[in-house]
Design an enzyme around this catalytic site. Structure first.
Site, mmCIF file in Angstrom:
data_model
loop_
_atom_site.group_PDB
_atom_site.id
_atom_site.type_symbol
_atom_site.label_atom_id
_atom_site.label_comp_id
_atom_site.label_asym_id
_atom_site.label_seq_id
_atom_site.Cartn_x
_atom_site.Cartn_y
_atom_site.Cartn_z
ATOM 1 N N GLU A 22 0.814 -1.208 0.000
ATOM 2 C CA GLU A 22 0.000 0.000 0.000
ATOM 3 C C GLU A 22 0.854 1.268 0.000
ATOM 4 O O GLU A 22 1.887 1.329 0.659
ATOM 5 C CB GLU A 22 -0.947 -0.009 1.198
ATOM 6 C CG GLU A 22 -1.925 -1.167 1.079
ATOM 7 C CD GLU A 22 -2.974 -1.185 2.162
ATOM 8 O OE1 GLU A 22 -4.113 -1.578 1.853
ATOM 9 O OE2 GLU A 22 -2.671 -0.801 3.311
ATOM 10 N N CYS B 225 5.870 -5.310 9.433
ATOM 11 C CA CYS B 225 6.976 -4.690 10.161
ATOM 12 C C CYS B 225 7.245 -5.553 11.384
ATOM 13 O O CYS B 225 6.319 -6.055 12.016
ATOM 14 C CB CYS B 225 6.596 -3.274 10.595
ATOM 15 S SG CYS B 225 7.897 -2.455 11.563
ATOM 16 N N CYS C 125 -1.594 7.423 8.660
ATOM 17 C CA CYS C 125 -0.447 6.769 9.290
ATOM 18 C C CYS C 125 -0.845 5.574 10.131
ATOM 19 O O CYS C 125 -1.821 5.614 10.849
ATOM 20 C CB CYS C 125 0.252 7.738 10.224
ATOM 21 S SG CYS C 125 0.982 9.078 9.340
HETATM 22 N N1 SAH Z 1 8.264 2.453 10.823
HETATM 23 C C1 SAH Z 1 8.394 3.845 10.678
HETATM 24 C C2 SAH Z 1 7.550 4.436 9.580
HETATM 25 C C3 SAH Z 1 6.120 3.967 9.416
HETATM 26 S S1 SAH Z 1 4.921 4.446 10.580
HETATM 27 C C4 SAH Z 1 8.094 4.551 11.990
HETATM 28 O O1 SAH Z 1 7.531 3.928 12.867
HETATM 29 O O2 SAH Z 1 8.474 5.711 12.112
HETATM 30 C C5 SAH Z 1 4.657 6.153 10.272
HETATM 31 C C6 SAH Z 1 4.127 6.885 11.504
HETATM 32 O O3 SAH Z 1 2.809 6.456 11.840
HETATM 33 C C7 SAH Z 1 4.962 6.675 12.755
HETATM 34 O O4 SAH Z 1 5.319 7.915 13.289
HETATM 35 C C8 SAH Z 1 4.018 5.968 13.719
HETATM 36 O O5 SAH Z 1 4.299 6.337 15.050
HETATM 37 C C9 SAH Z 1 2.668 6.457 13.243
HETATM 38 N N2 SAH Z 1 1.557 5.592 13.598
HETATM 39 C C10 SAH Z 1 1.517 4.255 13.661
HETATM 40 N N3 SAH Z 1 0.291 3.824 14.032
HETATM 41 C C11 SAH Z 1 -0.470 4.923 14.209
HETATM 42 C C12 SAH Z 1 -1.830 5.144 14.570
HETATM 43 N N4 SAH Z 1 -2.666 4.135 14.843
HETATM 44 N N5 SAH Z 1 -2.251 6.412 14.646
HETATM 45 C C13 SAH Z 1 -1.436 7.453 14.342
HETATM 46 N N6 SAH Z 1 -0.161 7.298 13.988
HETATM 47 C C14 SAH Z 1 0.333 6.051 13.913
HETATM 48 FE FE1 SF4 Z 2 6.706 -0.702 12.462
HETATM 49 FE FE2 SF4 Z 2 6.589 1.989 12.396
HETATM 50 FE FE3 SF4 Z 2 4.369 0.518 12.779
HETATM 51 FE FE4 SF4 Z 2 6.183 0.642 14.707
HETATM 52 S S1 SF4 Z 2 4.950 2.371 13.892
HETATM 53 S S2 SF4 Z 2 5.168 -1.236 13.987
HETATM 54 S S3 SF4 Z 2 8.045 0.704 13.527
HETATM 55 S S4 SF4 Z 2 5.615 0.543 10.947
#
Ligand code: SAH
Ligand code: SF4
Length: 347
Positions: free
Chosen positions: A92, A112, A337
């Site tokens: 995606e 991940c 995100c």
């Molecule tokens: N693995 C990397 C990039 C992908 S996640 C990382 O964790 O930075 C991208 C962003 O989405 C990250 O900042 C993460 O904290 C945020 N994120 C993950 N799950 C979320 C959710 N349920 N609500 C809002 N942000 C979230």
């Molecule tokens: Fe992986 Fe980023 Fe999701 Fe954490 S927030 S599980 S590091 S994709």
């Protein structure tokens, strides 16, 4: 047979010479594959029939199949599903439309392995790394879409989709070589950001590459106690080590480091959190990007109400910390995100 789009850019000339062709042909072929986005060698017009045959005998060229395109009703986001090159999974990606900017949010892994509790992708576990073809393929597919709409091409890249790009370092770097090359997509480091959960040695490695790209670190908590619960990686690389590398990154790259900070009401937006964030951010070039927690299937953590989010942002600003609120574009298309979770294709 080798898949052409998996060949690192700096190795293409060697491959073309190895099949008995002149060096300059490599540049022509690269231009057809990446700039003109052809799906087959037969579509390359200034290439002789003989060379096309040779290419077909030695390399596979194709495009990722697009499985879904979902446009947000607000017109500011489009979510794409692409089939993996092996056809087994869905990758995606999200296109964010904002004024003159066309930003692609790229996925770098299927699933991940870091298991953050609030994240939909984390729930999948790590299935595998995406290949160079699959990373660059998302970009090509989204540019195809933009062209079909008569719109402009991608201007900015964020690695904030599925997975941890820095844990797929080689393919990440090889993809960047294509995105950043001035004769190909020419996207400069100032228009690229990689987000990481704070895998410290990978950030050190990134610093050594001197790519001048933006770094975003998912902090999401203000204490080790809370971060241990939300992000298991914190047990290995606790907040102090993350802060130390963040300061080094800012000093050595000359760029502002962004901390992504998910607001989970009553947990991450407390007065203690404000105090801790002030300490972490003092005396170095950083900013905090507040992200309202997006709901996900199976999640039971509370997201913030708008007023509490703004209150927290204001309090940070009063302390002299630059704080922005991330508008959750594409929430209506499940493309915000932490909501990306490519499903296995059932046949
Ligand atoms: N693995 C990397 C990039 C992908 S996640 C990382 O964790 O930075 C991208 C962003 O989405 C990250 O900042 C993460 O904290 C945020 N994120 C993950 N799950 C979320 C959710 N349920 N609500 C809002 N942000 C979230
Ligand atoms: Fe992986 Fe980023 Fe999701 Fe954490 S927030 S599980 S590091 S994709």
């Amino acid at each position: 047979m080798e898949r052409f789009k998996n060949i690192p850019l700096h190795e293409i000339v060697g491959r073309i010479v190895a099949i008995g062709e002149k060096k300059f042909r490599a540049q022509q072929i690269i231009s057809w594959v990446y700039d003109k986005r052809v799906a087959a060698f037969d579509e390359m017009r200034n290439i002789s029939g003989e060379l096309k045959e040779k290419l077909k005998q030695n390399f596979l060229l194709g495009k990722l199949n697009v499985t879904t395109i979902i446009e947000s009703k607000y017109g500011d986001a489009v979510k794409f599903g692409f089939e993996t090159a092996d056809g087994d999974y869905i990758i995606e990606s999200v296109l964010l439309i904002d004024g003159d900017r066309r930003t692609i949010c790229l996925s770098s892994q299927l699933g991940c392995g870091l298991g953050c509790v609030f994240c939909e992708t984390g729930k999948m576990g790590l299935i595998r790394n995406l290949t160079q073809e699959e990373i660059v393929g998302q970009f090509i597919g989204v540019n195809d879409y933009l062209v079909s709409k008569g719109d402009k091409l991608i201007t900015n890249i964020v690695f904030m989709g599925m997975g941890e790009a820095l844990s797929n370092f080689e393919n990440f770097l090889n993809s960047l070589a294509i995105f950043m090359h001035e004769d190909i997509y020419n996207i400069g480091g100032r228009r690229i950001t990689v987000s990481t959960a704070g895998v410290v040695p990978s950030i050190e490695r990134l610093l050594k590459e001197k790519l001048n790209i933006g770094l975003a670190i998912s902090l999401n908590s203000y204490s080790n106690e809370l971060r241990d619960q939300l992000m298991p990686i914190n047990k290995k690389y606790p907040i102090e080590s993350v802060m130390a590398i963040a300061r080094r990154y800012a000093a050595e790259s000359g760029r502002t480091v962004t901390f992504e900070y998910v607001i989970i009401d009553g947990k991450t937006n407390t007065p203690e959190a404000l105090q801790a964030l002030q300490k972490y951010c003092s005396g170095f070039d950083c900013k905090i990007n507040l992200i309202p927690l997006n709901p996900f299937a199976g999640g039971n953590l509370p997201g913030p109400i708008d007023s509490s989010l703004e209150k927290f942002a204001d309090a940070l600003s009063r302390m002299g910390i630059t704080a922005t609120i991330r508008k959750s574009r594409g929430q209506d298309i499940w493309g915000a995100c932490g909501q990306l979770a490519g499903k296995r294709i059932s046949r």
